[in-house]
Design an enzyme around this catalytic site. Structure first.
Site, PDB file in Angstrom:
ATOM      1  N   ALA A   1       0.875  -1.187   0.000  1.00 22.22           N
ATOM      2  CA  ALA A   1       0.000   0.000   0.000  1.00 22.22           C
ATOM      3  C   ALA A   1       0.907   1.229   0.000  1.00 22.22           C
ATOM      4  O   ALA A   1       0.800   2.110   0.859  1.00 22.22           O
ATOM      5  CB  ALA A   1      -0.973  -0.001   1.184  1.00 22.22           C
TER       6      ALA A   1
ATOM      7  N   HIS B   1       6.958   5.685   1.732  1.00 22.94           N
ATOM      8  CA  HIS B   1       7.715   4.532   1.228  1.00 22.94           C
ATOM      9  C   HIS B   1       8.598   4.949   0.048  1.00 22.94           C
ATOM     10  O   HIS B   1       9.772   4.597  -0.025  1.00 22.94           O
ATOM     11  CB  HIS B   1       6.774   3.432   0.724  1.00 22.94           C
ATOM     12  CG  HIS B   1       5.876   2.834   1.756  1.00 22.94           C
ATOM     13  ND1 HIS B   1       4.502   2.965   1.699  1.00 22.94           N
ATOM     14  CD2 HIS B   1       6.135   2.080   2.847  1.00 22.94           C
ATOM     15  CE1 HIS B   1       3.963   2.310   2.711  1.00 22.94           C
ATOM     16  NE2 HIS B   1       4.923   1.765   3.432  1.00 22.94           N
TER      17      HIS B   1
ATOM     18  N   GLN C   1       3.258  -9.533  13.201  1.00 21.86           N
ATOM     19  CA  GLN C   1       3.372  -8.241  13.897  1.00 21.86           C
ATOM     20  C   GLN C   1       2.023  -7.600  14.164  1.00 21.86           C
ATOM     21  O   GLN C   1       1.959  -6.493  14.683  1.00 21.86           O
ATOM     22  CB  GLN C   1       4.310  -7.287  13.153  1.00 21.86           C
ATOM     23  CG  GLN C   1       3.771  -6.739  11.851  1.00 21.86           C
ATOM     24  CD  GLN C   1       4.842  -5.967  11.092  1.00 21.86           C
ATOM     25  OE1 GLN C   1       5.781  -6.546  10.557  1.00 21.86           O
ATOM     26  NE2 GLN C   1       4.730  -4.640  11.067  1.00 21.86           N
TER      27      GLN C   1
ATOM     28  N   ASP D   1       8.486   5.384  12.026  1.00 21.42           N
ATOM     29  CA  ASP D   1       8.379   4.307  13.021  1.00 21.42           C
ATOM     30  C   ASP D   1       9.690   4.273  13.807  1.00 21.42           C
ATOM     31  O   ASP D   1      10.502   3.360  13.661  1.00 21.42           O
ATOM     32  CB  ASP D   1       8.101   2.986  12.313  1.00 21.42           C
ATOM     33  CG  ASP D   1       6.803   3.039  11.522  1.00 21.42           C
ATOM     34  OD1 ASP D   1       5.736   2.875  12.115  1.00 21.42           O
ATOM     35  OD2 ASP D   1       6.864   3.297  10.300  1.00 21.42           O
TER      36      ASP D   1
ATOM     37  N   GLN E   1      10.542   1.260  15.983  1.00 23.72           N
ATOM     38  CA  GLN E   1      10.843   0.115  15.121  1.00 23.72           C
ATOM     39  C   GLN E   1      12.267   0.232  14.564  1.00 23.72           C
ATOM     40  O   GLN E   1      13.029  -0.745  14.557  1.00 23.72           O
ATOM     41  CB  GLN E   1       9.830   0.070  13.980  1.00 23.72           C
ATOM     42  CG  GLN E   1      10.207  -0.859  12.841  1.00 23.72           C
ATOM     43  CD  GLN E   1       9.120  -0.945  11.801  1.00 23.72           C
ATOM     44  OE1 GLN E   1       8.106  -1.567  12.051  1.00 23.72           O
ATOM     45  NE2 GLN E   1       9.317  -0.328  10.654  1.00 23.72           N
TER      46      GLN E   1
ATOM     47  N   VAL F   1       7.886  11.524   5.825  1.00 25.19           N
ATOM     48  CA  VAL F   1       7.220  12.311   4.779  1.00 25.19           C
ATOM     49  C   VAL F   1       5.799  12.606   5.250  1.00 25.19           C
ATOM     50  O   VAL F   1       5.112  11.717   5.775  1.00 25.19           O
ATOM     51  CB  VAL F   1       7.210  11.549   3.439  1.00 25.19           C
ATOM     52  CG1 VAL F   1       6.417  12.314   2.387  1.00 25.19           C
ATOM     53  CG2 VAL F   1       8.632  11.306   2.970  1.00 25.19           C
TER      54      VAL F   1
END
Ligand code: AMP
Length: 277
Positions: A32, A37, A64, A151, A154, A177
């Site tokens: 997605a 990304h 997860q 994240d 993470q 972003v």
């Protein structure tokens, strides 16, 4: 651009690259794909070099997710994702159907940076993240891997796991972003209706308020004030607001150089964001 779905075929290809001395940069995603990304792909190209290999992995990792419905409803627009990767000059999309043996019994369990915030709110989440990242690294054998600041916890976990287990992959973190109103791009933003989408700007506004408070030294009851301001939005319910030291994730008082992270439900959609104060 090549698409590889079979994990064994991916690993064979990666071993060929290794023998040929290719530099390989991996961008792990759950698909997605959005502008956040996409911003990581040029970073991967820079790390791999013009003649190197950029791999984007697209895999909605079941281990997860701690809420079954969240996993079921996660968007999976694979054809559009592949188009985007092609347009961005990606060399290989790795899109496995499954990465786990039915009776898999080995996991990665980090015990310092993954305890609070997302680790506390989403039990087992970081065990799933750590495990899938190590599996992806073993299948793609990347020289570098690119993750997003969006994240932060993470990314910290992945740095730790890579260091603690001597994984030969360089970890690179790309900046968050945002949309024009400051909302961090996220695959989950598609679940927001028009009104919720407007209210979702409250996360970034709260970060702005915290930065201003730190700048002015007006710190009394800051967390409470931030929660109050976010929950002025009718659809907003705060899960947590935390200030922490950005290396160890230990809670600290709000101050310059500390990082703030927050998780907020806007309607049924849980959004997270973070930034340095
Ligand atoms: P996900 O598909 O949500 O697992 O994200 C894949 C990678 O993209 C992770 O390293 C994320 O941190 C990163 N990412 C997600 N959203 C953004 C964003 N808005 N800006 C930069 N990176 C992001």
């Amino acid at each position: 651009m090549k698409t590889i779905c079979n994990p064994a075929a991916m690993q064979r290809q990666a071993q060929r690259w290794k023998r040929e001395g290719e530099r390989v940069a991996l961008v792990p995603t759950m698909g997605a794909l959005h502008a956040g990304h996409v911003s990581l792909i040029p970073r991967a190209r820079k790390a791999a070099g013009v003649n190197g290999i950029v791999v984007v992995s697209i895999y909605v990792n079941p281990t997860q997710f701690n809420v079954a419905k969240d996993l079921r409803s996660y968007p999976r627009p694979l054809a559009a994702d592949k188009k985007l990767c092609y347009a961005e000059g990606v060399d290989v999309v790795f899109a496995p159907k499954s990465l786990y043996e039915n009776d898999a019994s080995t996991t990665i369990n980090e015990t310092v940076v993954s305890l609070g915030m997302e680790g506390e709110s989403r039990q087992g989440h970081f065990r799933g993240v750590g495990t899938v990242v190590v599996k992806l690294f073993n299948l793609v054998l990347p020289t570098s891997a690119i993750f997003g600041e969006k994240d932060w916890q993470q990314a910290s976990l992945i740095r730790r796991v890579t260091r603690d287990l001597n994984l030969p992959t360089r970890i690179i973190i790309g900046p968050t972003v945002r949309e024009a109103d400051g909302l961090a791009c996220s695959s989950r933003n598609v679940f927001l209706n028009k009104s919720e989408r407007q209210q979702a700007a409250a996360l970034w506004q709260a970060i702005g308020l915290a930065r201003a408070a730190v700048h002015n030294g007006n710190l009394r009851g800051l967390k409470r004030r931030l929660i109050h301001s976010i929950e002025q939005q009718p659809a907003a319910k705060v899960d947590y607001v935390e200030f922490f030291d950005e290396k160890m994730m230990r809670p600290v008082k709000p101050m310059k150089g500390a990082r703030m992270a927050l998780a907020v439900f806007i309607g049924k959609t849980r959004l997270i964001d973070n930034a340095r104060l």
